[in-house]
Design an enzyme around this catalytic site. Structure first.
Site, PDB file in Angstrom:
ATOM      1  CB  SER A 186      -0.758  -0.106   1.266  1.00 23.01           C
ATOM      2  OG  SER A 186      -1.494   1.220   1.410  1.00 23.01           O
ATOM      3  CE1 TYR A 238      -4.757  -2.170   5.291  1.00 21.66           C
ATOM      4  CE2 TYR A 238      -3.839   0.068   4.888  1.00 21.66           C
ATOM      5  CZ  TYR A 238      -4.373  -1.376   4.350  1.00 21.66           C
ATOM      6  OH  TYR A 238      -4.530  -1.213   2.941  1.00 21.66           O
TER       7      TYR A 238
END
Length: 253
Positions: free
Chosen positions: A141, A154
């Site tokens: 990401s 995350y």
């Protein structure tokens, strides 16, 4: 002939979003696709779509945090199709919270799905790939590189994916296994929609994302799927160990 004709691909988290888009594209390009997802309803719907379009596919209900289920996923793949050529570790969750806000359960669930799940899938798929080579794609990401507020677990999980991918490339390139990861920006998926809703200011988050993108829009899952497809083809034969950025220019800022 499709670009993945004769290939067998496992895609985790294939019940929705990028996973479903990739499953559809891979099947359209001739791959036999194993749809792996914890959500049986979503996974079954992806399977229905693939088969309705004439694809050869199998659904295996899989919790990637559980070694026995991952091992069974690979076993069912080999039983049905004889091999594993492609592993796309797409399954991921996001639970908001800073380091002090997160519960232990939240941390374990995030790291378990996003990092342990990726590792387990590699652990059981790689021995099959070592027989004739293969391709591994992991989902990283933009938050592997930058941070956003209240995303401690995350962000940590996506940073770990970068290093895990490099380790896989170092250890298994000699077996003709190419491991790469996609550094993905804001994509119009159910996961992003849920994240924005959980923020309590969905419109504010959307405005920030659109401002951060040089293209001024969210990405479409199919745009990521097309890059994943490219990584599975001979055209990407010299690409290994790398982060491949698909983010609408977000990391330029």
């Amino acid at each position: 002939m499709g670009r993945l004709e004769g290939k067998v691909a496992i895609i985790t988290g294939a019940g929705s979003g990028i996973g479903r888009a990739s499953a559809r594209l891979f099947a359209d390009e001739g791959a036999k696709v194993v749809v792996a997802d914890l959500n049986e309803t979503a996974g079954a719907e992806t399977l229905r779509q693939l088969q309705a379009a004439g694809g050869d596919a199998l659904f295996v209900s899989t919790d990637v945090r559980q070694a026995a289920q991952v091992e069974d996923m690979v076993r069912q793949t080999v039983a049905a199709y004889g091999k594993v050529d492609i592993l796309y570790n797409n399954a991921a969750i996001e639970i908001r919270g800073s380091a002090t806000q997160l519960s232990e359960e939240d941390w374990d669930a995030t790291m378990g799905t996003n990092v342990k799940g990726c590792w387990l899938c590699c652990k059981y798929a790689i021995p099959e790939m070592q027989k004739a080579g293969g391709v591994i794609i992991n989902s990283a990401s933009t938050l592997s590189y930058r941070v956003a507020d209240e995303r401690a677990a995350y962000v940590a999980s996506k940073g770990a994916i970068l290093q895990l991918t490099r380790s896989l490339a170092m250890d298994y390139s000699k077996d003709n296994i190419r491991a790469n990861c996609l550094v993905i920006g804001p994509i119009d998926t159910p996961l992003l929609a849920q994240s924005m809703a959980d923020s309590g200011d969905a419109q504010g988050v959307m405005d920030w994302l659109l401002d951060a993108s040089l293209l001024g829009r969210l990405g479409d899952p199919a745009e990521v799927a097309r890059v994943a497809l490219f990584l599975c083809t001979p055209e990407a034969s010299f690409m290994v160990g790398g982060p491949i950025v698909v983010d609408g220019g977000m990391l330029v800022h």
